[in-house]
Structure formats: structure tokens, C-alpha cells
Design an enzyme around this catalytic site. Structure first.
Site, PDB file in Angstrom:
ATOM      1  CG  HIS A 292     -32.387-101.109 -72.936  1.00  0.00           C
ATOM      2  ND1 HIS A 292     -31.928-101.262 -74.228  1.00  0.00           N
ATOM      3  CD2 HIS A 292     -31.721-102.023 -72.189  1.00  0.00           C
ATOM      4  CE1 HIS A 292     -31.014-102.210 -74.265  1.00  0.00           C
ATOM      5  NE2 HIS A 292     -30.874-102.705 -73.039  1.00  0.00           N
ATOM      6  CB  SER A 293     -34.068-104.669 -72.983  1.00  0.00           C
ATOM      7  OG  SER A 293     -34.094-106.066 -72.925  1.00  0.00           O
ATOM      8  CE1 TYR A 294     -40.153-109.231 -70.135  1.00  0.00           C
ATOM      9  CE2 TYR A 294     -40.982-107.471 -68.737  1.00  0.00           C
ATOM     10  CZ  TYR A 294     -41.114-108.744 -69.271  1.00  0.00           C
ATOM     11  OH  TYR A 294     -42.218-109.508 -68.962  1.00  0.00           O
ATOM     12  N   GLY A 296     -39.492-102.005 -73.200  1.00  0.00           N
ATOM     13  CA  GLY A 296     -40.380-101.843 -74.348  1.00  0.00           C
ATOM     14  C   GLY A 296     -41.604-102.721 -74.231  1.00  0.00           C
ATOM     15  CB  THR A 320     -32.763 -98.833 -77.079  1.00  0.00           C
ATOM     16  OG1 THR A 320     -32.966 -99.029 -75.686  1.00  0.00           O
ATOM     17  CG2 THR A 320     -32.796 -97.339 -77.379  1.00  0.00           C
TER      18      THR A 320
END
Length: 393
Positions: A292-294, A296, A320
Site C-alpha cells: 500500500h502507498s509507500y 509500492g 493499492t
């Protein structure tokens, strides 16, 4: 209605400015001078003078809160949800209280990972000495021995730690919404080994050592009269410094320093370290990532650092609201091609679920999560089937 000390101090200035602004052009100079005076007043420091002590409980019971059978945080006596503005007009104090509660919840989630999910807490670095700073991850019993499939979870940036997607959701919604626990349990039920990363645990904080100034009286070669004068000046200096410190730090908050954890000093370093020492050593034929977020961005950095190994072992990646950027991270053509085939980024969107969303970057497909908010739980419930559907077996 109570009036704070800072408001009482500033009230005469505001009244003066109001009167001056009603005058003619000759009063402009006075207005400018008063505005300059206001700009020099540190409102944050003034507000600290009005604050109650920053002395908060270290347990949920001390806060008079508990999680009910639905996993919702509720006041023990009233049954009401958490109230941020516990004290009116004291935002800084309320924020500190919220942060203190958040630290307790982090420990609470750690306990749930071990007790409810039966995960093991593994200390890193694996060869750490007793005295050096350490972090940890969580793994299922079969994470390294499961021959078929392994699920790896990476949360985003900020205050969240292993097992969490969003602290705000844990506090304001429930444990299922804000933690990774529902996904860990489902993965284990469906035969996955599980590894939960802890990419934001990059350092420990310790109190700064106090600097002791050697007394001038130790200089035995100096005449007694000169030493006395120096001691008097030193005492006056210390008195002024203590007075300033009392103003600057009225709550006596400790001055802290950060000691970084070896080879885990950033989320990117952490992802590479866990890959090298755990994921790459696992027996699983199919490794799946949910980031999720960072998280990724950390995965893309892992690909850049360990491209061949990741390609040989990872089957699919569900991102995500990932904040990775293949240009800024300088991901090569072969990485971008692999991501187009093996990754998918579900993003916040008002479009129907799985509708293609335009992207400026030539990397993995971006599709709608079917919602227009960035709460990671509501995104993650969309990704399971697509991730599982790409299994090699």
C-alpha cells in the site's frame, strides 16, 4: 467560556489594531508596526504555557477505552467513540494525547499478531549484538517452509507499524478496517505462508545526553579572584539559560536523538533486507506481494536492487494507491515490462470497480478500486481474487 493566557496577552494588540484600522491613512504606520509585533510572537510557545502536563496513561484502560466485540474502540463508561478534542482550544495537547493512544494501539496490534494470528516476532538484523538498535518483522510458522505460496504485506508511510494499514481507521472505525489482520487470517486459511514487514521501524529514540560544562574553578593556575569572577559569570549564564529553557520547553519534554537500525534505516533498505534474509530463502514457488502507498515504492526499489531474483520468485503484486514512480526511481525497461505483466495498482476512483484509469507512467496497469477514498482496507478487499488468480499452479 474560559479564555487562555495567550488570548489575554494578544487581546489588547488585536483591539488596538481594530481601532487603528478605523482611522485615516496616518494610522497605517502604526498598523504595520503592530502587525510586525504580532509576527514576532510565537503562538505555539504561548500556547504551551496554557497546557496541562503532557502526562498520559500507558494503557488503554488508563485512557478509559477498550475494543468491543466488533473491534471498535469505545469509552469504557459512556460507550462513545474516541473524542479527539478532549480539551477545547488545546490542539497541540489533544494531538499529543492522540499520539500517546496511538503508541498503545501499535503495541496492542503487535499482541494480536502473535496471539490471534499465531505469527512469530522475528528480531532484525538477524546478527544484531545485544547492545545495538533492533527492529522486527512477523512471520507465520510456515513462512520459510511452505512449498507452494507466500504472501508478503507492506504498509505505507507515517506512524503505522507492522500489522496496520491506517491508525486513523483503527481508532475511528474498527480493527478490521485499519489492520492487516483480516488478510493475514484469510491468507493462512487458504494455505499461504505470511510475512508482515515493518518498514517504518527504522530507528530507536533515546534521550540526548546532557552536556556537562567543566567548572572554571578547576583551573588551579588562575588567581582565586579571577576564578570567583568566572564562576559568578558562569552562574548568571546558567540562570539565563535555565530561564530560557523554561520558556522554550515549559513541559520539560525530553530532548531525543535517533539511533538508526543497521541495514534497516529506511523502508527501502528494510524491504531489501527482508528479501535477502527471509523471502529469498523461503521454499515457496509462488510469492505474492500486497503493498500500500509507500510500500509500492519500496517494492519497486527492491526490484531495482534485486531484479533477477524478484522475477524468478514473485508471481504477482497487488498495489493499492501506490506512490512509486518508475522515472524518479530510474526503473529500467525490463522492470517496467515485468510490472506491466505482473503488477496492478488499484487506485481511489469514482469509476466502477476494475475500470482502467489513465496513467502518465509506462508501468503497471492502474484500475479503479470502485471507491473514491484512499482507505487501504476498502482497496485491499478488491485485490485478493486477482492476486490469487495469477498463481503459477
Amino acid at each position: 467560556m474560559s479564555i487562555s493566557l495567550s488570548s489575554l496577552i494578544l487581546l489588547p494588540i488585536w483591539i488596538s489594531m481594530a481601532h487603528i484600522q478605523q482611522g485615516g491613512p496616518d494610522e497605517k504606520e502604526k498598523t504595520t508596526a503592530l502587525k510586525d509585533l504580532l509576527s514576532r510572537i510565537d503562538l505555539d510557545e504561548l500556547m504551551k504555557k496554557d497546557e496541562p502536563p503532557l502526562d498520559f496513561p500507558d494503557t488503554l484502560e488508563g485512557f478509559e477505552y477498550a475494543f468491543n466485540e466488533k473491534g471498535q474502540l469505545r469509552h469504557i463508561k459512556t460507550g462513545e467513540p474516541f473524542v479527539f478534542n478532549y480539551r477545547e482550544d488545546l490542539h497541540r495537547w489533544n494531538q499529543k494525547r492522540y499520539e500517546a493512544l496511538g503508541e498503545i494501539i501499535t503495541k496492542y496490534v503487535y499482541e494480536l499478531l502473535e496471539k490471534d494470528c499465531n505469527l512469530k516476532k522475528i528480531s532484525i538484523p538477524v546478527d544484531a549484538t545485544e547492545s545495538e538498535p533492533k527492529s522486527f518483522i512477523f512471520m507465520s510458522e510456515d513462512a520459510l517452509t511452505n512449498p507452494q505460496k507466500l504472501m508478503v504485506l507492506i504498509h505505507g508511510s507515517g506512524v503505522v507499524r507492522a500489522g496496520q494499514w491506517a491508525r486513523r481507521l483503527i481508532i475511528n472505525e474498527d480493527l478490521d478496517s485499519g489492520t492487516q489482520i483480516p488478510f493475514i487470517k484469510r491468507a493462512m486459511d487458504e494455505g499461504y505462508g505470511v510475512i508482515v514487514l515493518n518498514p517504518n521501524e527504522n530507528y530507536i529514540e533515546v534521550e540526548k545526553p546532557k552536556i556537562h560544562v567543566q567548572s572554571s574553578s578547576d583551573s588551579s593556575d588562575e588567581p582565586a579572584e579571577k576564578r570567583e569572577r568566572k564562576d559568578k559569570v558562569s552562574k548568571e549564564t546558567k540562570k539565563r539559560r535555565d530561564f530560557y529553557e523554561k520558556y522554550r520547553n515549559p513541559q520539560r519534554e525530553k530532548e531525543m536523538m535517533q539511533l538508526y537500525i543497521r541495514e534497516n534505516g529506511s523502508p527501502e533498505e528494510h524491504a531489501v533486507y527482508v528479501w535477502d534474509h527471509f523471502i529469498a530463502q523461503s521454499a515457496a514457488e509462488n510469492v505474492f506481494f500486497v503493498a500500500h502507498s509507500y510500500g509500492g515504492l519500496a517494492f519497486v526499489e527492491l526490484m531495482i536492487q534485486r531484479e533477477a531474483d524478484v522475477k524468478s520468485k514473485v508471481t504477482a503484486v497487488a498495489l493499492t494507491d501506490s506512490v512509486h514512480n518508475v522515472w524518479h526511481q530510474e526503473a529500467g525497461k525490463t522492470i517496467r515490462e515485468w510490472m506491466r505483466e505482473n503488477c496492478c495498482n488499484w487506485v481511489s476512483s469514482s469509476e466502477p470497480l476494475d475500470t482502467s484509469v489513465e496513467s502518465m507512467l509506462p508501468d503497471c496497469p492502474r484500475v479503479s478500486a470502485g471507491i473514491y477514498i484512499s482507505d487501504p482496507f476498502l482497496l485491499h478487499v478488491r485485490v485478493r481474487k486477482r492476486t490469487e488468480g495469477k498463481s503459477k499452479d
